[in-house]
Design a protein around this motif. Structure first.
Motif, PDB file in Angstrom:
ATOM      1  N   SER A 256       1.077  -1.425  -0.367  1.00  0.00           N
ATOM      2  CA  SER A 256       0.011   0.188  -0.095  1.00  0.00           C
ATOM      3  C   SER A 256       0.248   1.363   0.043  1.00  0.00           C
ATOM      4  O   SER A 256       0.089   2.177  -0.769  1.00  0.00           O
ATOM      5  N   LYS A 286      -8.085  -4.886   1.746  1.00  0.00           N
ATOM      6  CA  LYS A 286      -8.259  -3.378   1.768  1.00  0.00           C
ATOM      7  C   LYS A 286      -7.039  -2.895   0.827  1.00  0.00           C
ATOM      8  O   LYS A 286      -7.472  -1.952  -0.501  1.00  0.00           O
ATOM      9  N   GLU A 289      -7.632  -3.691  -2.750  1.00  0.00           N
ATOM     10  CA  GLU A 289      -8.878  -3.105  -3.245  1.00  0.00           C
ATOM     11  C   GLU A 289      -7.877  -1.820  -4.493  1.00  0.00           C
ATOM     12  O   GLU A 289      -8.106  -1.638  -5.274  1.00  0.00           O
ATOM     13  N   GLU A 290      -7.263  -1.776  -3.750  1.00  0.00           N
ATOM     14  CA  GLU A 290      -6.434  -0.259  -3.267  1.00  0.00           C
ATOM     15  C   GLU A 290      -5.721  -0.488  -5.337  1.00  0.00           C
ATOM     16  O   GLU A 290      -5.209   0.100  -5.879  1.00  0.00           O
ATOM     17  N   GLN A 293      -7.839  -0.524  -8.104  1.00  0.00           N
ATOM     18  CA  GLN A 293      -7.750   0.702  -8.482  1.00  0.00           C
ATOM     19  C   GLN A 293      -7.130   1.144  -9.241  1.00  0.00           C
ATOM     20  O   GLN A 293      -7.235   2.177 -10.115  1.00  0.00           O
ATOM     21  N   LYS A 294      -5.654   1.323  -8.696  1.00  0.00           N
ATOM     22  CA  LYS A 294      -4.510   1.685  -9.253  1.00  0.00           C
ATOM     23  C   LYS A 294      -4.310   1.245 -10.885  1.00  0.00           C
ATOM     24  O   LYS A 294      -3.746   1.470 -11.410  1.00  0.00           O
TER      25      LYS A 294
END
Length: 336
Positions: A256, A286, A289-290, A293-294
């Motif tokens: 992240s 989490k 999911e990040e 999106q990236k």
């Protein structure tokens, strides 16, 4: 001969060992790298090559352009060399616990693996000896590079075992590192008596549960992220994955932070690693999911610029799309 044709040592794990191609130890500095390259370039270049036949001269020229030149370009430049070192660090982390199970091709690497007292000297001497004859017989070059890469692989594994040993409080480099888990203090329930001082001491002991170094690093990294200090968080989390390479939370958080720094390749590596360890962990979900999106934003940007790209770059994109189904890559090198 292409780099993809090499199969021994680190190449077996789909890691490109440019040091082995040049006949250098992992510890080689930029000056050593340049001097070795100039020597090989003189030996293989069409204008200075001493081969007796046209076929051998052409083979030497091909090896120079397809193997030696790329190896030099990736090691002499600081940024690319650091990326190679990062890849080595990741692969050695994977191999360190399996050192005794590694398959080696000959007696020379096995001898190095068994060595204790003079390990570094033996490693340097063996690399130097093999490098002297590495490019004399080009028909055996792939075997020689594979052998050199096995020596480099053993060096990296031994180095990583040493690092893990220090983190865990020392111990032999041949012993598989174990994560020290702090255990809560278990005390018997105090007998019913009027001595409140004793019961108070027992309660204090129960409350003071030791916190492991891993937990402290993860907690510290969380604070740094909340304070918008990704560099400090990155430092803590790198230490955390050194302590426990199988910590899903540490890998997820590290991935992240890399995404925060717009470093998608490194972010993908650590988040995918975390998913492989514990896909149900909330922190891992989490981070996953990040990452999605990236990657979506990244692919959208590529689509917008598609009209301006050449046919050659279209082919590269198709390769990239296929590559998404393969192991993650850094600098074009599959990591696992």
């Amino acid at each position: 001969m292409l780099i993809s044709d090499l199969k021994g040592g680190l190449f077996k794990y789909e890691v490109k060992d440019y040091y082995a191609i040049l006949g250098l130890p992992i510890s080689a500095n930029p000056k050593d790298i340049r001097l070795r390259y100039l020597k090989l370039a003189y030996q293989l270049h069409p204008d200075t090559n001493q081969a007796e036949t046209k076929e051998n001269r052409e083979k030497a020229s091909t090896i120079l352009s397809k193997l030696v030149n790329p190896a030099y370009e990736n090691l002499y430049k600081d940024k690319l060399r650091k990326e190679c070192q990062l890849i080595f660090s990741e692969i050695s982390m994977r191999l360190a616990p399996m050192a005794k199970e590694m398959t080696l091709s000959g007696e020379i690497p096995k001898k190095l693996l068994r060595e204790e007292a003079n390990f570094n000297k033996m490693y340097q001497d063996l690399i130097e000896t093999l490098a002297k004859e590495q490019y004399q017989d080009l028909s055996k070059l792939a075997v020689k590079i594979g052998l050199l890469s096995e020596l480099n692989m053993i060096y990296l594994v031994r180095q990583k075992q040493g690092e893990l040993g220090k983190v865990m409080g020392g111990g032999s480099s041949n012993v598989e590192p174990k994560i020290a888990v702090s255990e809560p203090i278990i005390t018997a329930a105090p007998e019913q008596s009027g001595n409140t001082g004793v019961s108070q001491q027992v309660e204090e002991k129960e409350e003071k549960v030791p916190v492991s170094r891993l937990e402290k690093l993860i907690s510290s990294a969380k604070n740094h992220i909340e304070q918008f200090n990704p560099d400090a968080a990155l430092f803590d989390l790198r230490e955390a994955v050194k302590i426990d390479a199988n910590s899903a939370v540490a890998h997820a958080m590290l991935g992240s932070v890399y995404l925060l720094q717009n470093n998608l390749p490194y972010g993908r590596i650590h988040i995918n690693k975390a998913v492989g360890i514990d896909s149900n962990n909330p922190t891992v979900k989490k981070a996953q999911e990040e990452l999605k999106q990236k990657e979506k934003k990244s692919s959208t940007g590529k689509t917008d610029g598609k009209k301006t790209e050449s046919k050659g770059s279209d082919k590269e994109k198709s390769k990239d799309k296929k590559g998404k189904k393969e192991p993650p890559k850094i600098f074009g090198i599959p990591l696992w």
